[in-house]
Design a protein around this motif. Structure first.
Motif: not given
Lengths: 291, 630
Positions: A52-54, A69, A95, B112, B115, B226-230, B232-234, B239, B242-243, B246
């Motif tokens: 979904l992200q890429w 991760k 939360r 956040a 989730v 799409v899902l937002p880049l977080t 947590f990933e980079t 990056k 690049e996202w 993409n």
């Protein structure tokens, strides 16, 4: 609102129970606590977030990273649970409370869907909120305090001298200021935003098709030639239907959330045992139970 | 056995909810708002462009740090407030803007989001599957039948025999989708524009602010894919770019990112190397230039325009300084400041352009509040604070800690009631405003709605200035954010005008700030007072003396008896060298006005420490015009 709730609330509670049972079921026995298994559905979930992200599948290297991760999060998460770090954690509490609110909003959308009937009724009882405001077209010139000791007199003199000449003769008789000479089809709030002061409201009482004024804006005193003054009107239902759906749902969500909260709260016995002034304590206690 | 499947479990729970509700008719009558982003056929367009004001930086209770502080406002509450509606603040009081925004967005932290999974309605497809239909019929009947249906559900789930339809991720609705929906609901072309956006929140080394707001030009059709880049990933901005690339390549959409708070990055925002310490490359510079078109100069946590220790001859750089450390108040090392501020970056960008053939720091001017209450306010007499704990219900908020470090705190009074952005666009639509951001035809405001025009060219005249300035500006030159290139030995001529906000304070002066690169590769800057109110005379250093001050410290009132309603001028650079690359931007100052602290002091009748500033000078900085000798 109460009537709608009597029945669905039971179902909301049922939902709570279902979640409880499911979570009870997934937390397996002791011996599994130190095993982390990544099965098909797990992998699919992790990969689908990446995709979904890429918008493409991860490479092997990226997959390695994703798994690492994931493991790091999972290991720390489990260790945290073992030592009860989730207990009384303000972030965790908020939360989870927020998740309950989300659930109640979903629930609201299901039980309180905005039907045409409901929307019409809502429209009727909130008509004033949807009025199309005054609309104006006008020409103007301005006399500022920067340039004039007494802009009131200055403007009146110009009005007397050029008021009955051809309309556009007035164009250069005011101060040079970057405000347009012509304003076309502006709604009242737009006039307010453009010119400030009390000018928009003053337009209600000005005559059409002649130079008049002065009236005051945030810039100074204006002479106005009003060519259009359209009074507020009630819009067609279809025209503002999207807006009604938005507003109705917003209100329903708020009410439903409140109703669910109040009903759930009724299951609790709430006592303040803190050492407080007796009268204050009684007031607080009473308000908590019956707000 | 580790069997916990976060998505399927929740789906199951919601499935039970849905079929348990026994109210299928509700779904048939569901009315959903049509996606409005493409409905703009009847929106009027002005080729000479109008200015539209909005905030690019707003957090609601959906951002975890805002939630931590007790904010409960949702994106929908935030949009209502921005539209000028009365809204209940997080602390329970009613609040309302005096001046509504023209456009708006919510930029909750991506970390956040996504989730919480939410079930969407529309269960027809599910009902087509026999076993699901059976449950749907059984559960409302209650009693034994319902119980057995439920245990069957649980058993099938345990044995991984659930029908595929139930497991389909399309039933999940993430907080991201909810954010997108809220934006779409409020987008009304021609009247009020919203953007789909989020914040990518990197706190490098545990507190060095490298945050970026990511803003899409597109509607739900593209952004929901799409899902937002977080982070947590980079954490590497490369990056992120690049996202973004993409995203554009795979959806055909468009997106940009706006970094902010270099002032709290401890030397990292404009560091001249890559995030991982490796040297900059042409590709790195290219991506940064392509996706980062604007930089946030003013916000609640101070300014990142220019620092007095770097801009030693700029007497107005000493404004809203938050320079005591990073987000966790770790102090700066010597030399850090040089890589934190916009003006320095504009100058070093000229140098880097020579090296790489492209300027990685070609940033236009942006401002946003960064409110964490969902309530975007810059109105000094109507200020809501950054967090719930700093809303006006807290009368002593001036003395309330805002950010806490080991040895130092930022206190409530240090909050600046700033900022937002003015955008020159043909119409108030998502496409027109986004395109204007992309070409940098924007200005950063600390809170004033003054209208500022800025054009660069080679043959502007006094007649252009006093005639149809905008027409001449576009016909004979480029607007703010544009480029001009060498024209023989001719010196560029700039045309600038500023009209005070309709209900706002008069103007003190217009300045043009120039940065340039000399033949030895050294950068320089100079601040020119271009035009000012009254008959003040510049001193021997060319500085125009202060405009004066009408603020009454007892009543929190000021008068427009000083300053001008409008200032405009044609400016020809007196120190121009046609062979050197240069960058020019405009700064306009209002006359001094009461700061929010003074309004608090008067209305709550409280005392404040001597060091709390009570008067401010609101300002606007435009995107630059770049001069390229070639």
């Amino acid at each position: 609102m109460k009537k709608i709730f009597a029945e669905p609330l039971v179902h909301f509670l049922l939902l709570g129970l279902a979640i409880f049972l499911l979570y009870g079921w997934v937390s397996d026995d002791e011996s599994d606590k130190n095993k982390i298994i990544i099965d098909d559905s797990h992998l699919a979930h992790l990969k689908s977030i990446w995709e979904l992200q890429w918008n493409r599948a991860p490479t092997e290297e990226e997959l390695q990273g994703i798994l690492e991760k994931h493991l790091q999060k999972e290991v720390f998460y489990r260790e945290a649970l073992k030592v009860n770090l989730d207990h009384n954690d303000e972030v965790v509490k908020r939360r989870l409370a927020q998740k309950m609110e989300f659930l109640s909003d979903d629930f609201s959308a299901l039980v309180d869907a905005p039907t045409d009937e409901k929307l019409l009724e809502y429209f009727k009882s909130n008509q004033e909120q949807y009025l199309v405001p005054y609309q104006f077209s006008f020409k103007q010139i301005v006399f500022t305090h920067d340039k004039h000791q007494d802009p009131q007199t200055a403007s009146q003199m110009v009005l007397e001298k050029y008021g009955s000449k051809p309309v556009d003769d007035m164009y250069d008789k005011g101060d040079l200021l970057s405000i347009p000479f012509n304003f076309e089809n502006l709604y009242e709030p737009q006039v307010e935003q453009e010119l400030g002061g009390n000018l928009a409201a003053s337009l209600h009482d000005l005559p059409l098709n002649e130079w008049s004024g002065p009236v005051e804006s945030g810039y100074g005193l204006h002479l106005i030639y009003l060519t259009k003054k359209q009074a507020p009107s009630i819009p067609e239902f279809q025209e503002i239907r999207d807006e009604l759906v938005r507003d109705y749902s917003y209100q329903a969500e708020k009410e439903n959330q409140q109703a669910i909260y109040q009903s759930l709260k009724n299951n609790y016995q709430i006592e303040i045992t803190a050492d407080l002034d007796k009268q204050l304590l009684e007031r607080l206690q009473a308000n908590l139970i019956q707000p | 056995m580790e069997r916990h499947r976060p998505c399927s479990t929740l789906i199951l729970a919601l499935l039970i909810l849905m079929i348990g509700c026994g109210n299928p008719s509700a779904n048939e009558n569901q009315v959903t708002a049509a996606p409005p982003s493409e409905q703009q056929s009847n929106v009027q367009s002005n080729p000479l462009r109008d200015v539209y004001f909005g905030d690019t930086h707003v957090h609601t209770g959906w951002s975890m740090d805002a939630g931590l502080d007790g904010a409960v406002k949702s994106p929908r509450d935030a949009y209502r407030y921005a539209l000028g509606e009365k809204v209940e603040a997080n602390s329970g009081i009613d609040v309302q803007l005096k001046y509504a925004y023209d456009w708006f967005m919510v930029t909750d932290h991506s970390d956040a989001m996504g989730v919480v999974n939410k079930m969407i309605e529309g269960n027809e497809e599910m009902m087509a599957v026999d076993v699901v239909k059976k449950w749907a019929e059984a559960i409302p009947k209650g009693g034994e039948e319902a119980a057995s249906a439920k245990s069957e559900l649980v058993r099938m789930q345990a044995n991984e025999e659930l029908p595929a339809i139930v497991m389909d991720p399309k039933w999940m609705k993430t907080a991201w989708e909810e954010t997108v929906d809220a934006a779409e609901e409020f987008n009304k072309p021609g009247e009020f524009t919203t953007f789909i956006a989020y914040e990518w929140t990197v706190n490098a080394d545990g507190g060095n602010n490298l945050h970026r707001n990511v803003i899409f030009r597109d509607g739900a059709d593209k952004t929901k894919n799409v899902l937002p880049l977080t982070t947590f990933e980079t954490q590497d901005p490369l990056k992120l770019w690049e996202w973004l690339q993409n995203y554009e390549n795979s959806t055909g959409g468009q997106v940009l990112a706006i970094p902010h708070n270099g002032n709290m990055s401890n030397g990292r925002m404009f560091e001249e190397q890559q995030f991982d310490g490796s040297p900059m490359t042409k590709e790195w510079a290219n991506l940064r230039n392509k996706y980062e078109r604007l930089y946030e100069l003013y916000q609640i946590k101070g300014q990142s325009e220019a620092h007095p220790s770097l801009s030693t001859t700029d007497e107005f750089a000493d404004y809203a300084l938050w320079d005591r450390g990073n987000l966790i108040l770790r102090p700066k090392k010597e030399g850090d400041l040089e890589y934190e501020y916009w003006r320095e970056a504009l100058k070093s960008g000229l140098r880097l352009e020579q090296e790489f053939g492209i300027n990685p720091f070609k940033y236009g001017a942006n401002a946003g509040t960064d409110t964490h209450t969902g309530l975007s306010s810059t109105e000094e007499d109507n200020y809501n604070g950054k967090f719930k704990t700093l809303e006006p219900t807290n009368h002593q908020r001036w003395n309330f800690p805002l950010l806490e470090g080991v040895n130092d705190n930022y206190m409530g009074w240090e909050q600046e009631a700033a900022g937002f952005m003015g955008v020159w666009a043909e119409s108030n639509t998502r496409e027109a405003i986004w395109d204007a951001m992309k070409r940098r035809e924007t200005y950063a405001s600390s809170g004033s709605r003054m209208k500022v025009r800025f054009f660069g060219g080679f043959d502007f005249t006094e007649e252009d200035l006093n005639g149809n300035l905008a027409q001449a500006g576009y016909d004979k030159g480029v607007p703010m954010g544009g480029d001009i290139s060498g024209s023989g030995n001719q010196s560029p001529i700039f045309m600038v005008s500023a009209l005070k906000a309709p209900n706002g304070a008069n103007l003190d002066r217009i300045q043009i700030i120039k940065g340039w690169l000399d033949v030895n590769g050294q950068t320089h800057e100079k601040v020119y007072d271009v035009i000012w109110s009254g008959d003040r005379k510049p001193d021997s250093n060319g500085k125009v003396p202060p405009v004066g001050n009408t603020v009454n410290l007892e009543t929190a009132e000021y008068t427009n008896t000083i300053g001008s309603a409008e200032l405009k001028a044609v400016f020809k650079d007196p120190d121009f060298d046609p062979s050197l690359s240069a960058v020019y931007y405009v700064r306009v100052l209002e006359i001094p006005t009461p700061r929010w602290t003074l309004y608090d002091k008067v209305r709550f009748n409280i005392e404040m420490d001597q060091n709390v500033p009570l008067v401010t000078q609101e300002r606007v900085a435009t995107s630059p015009i770049w001069y390229d000798p070639n």
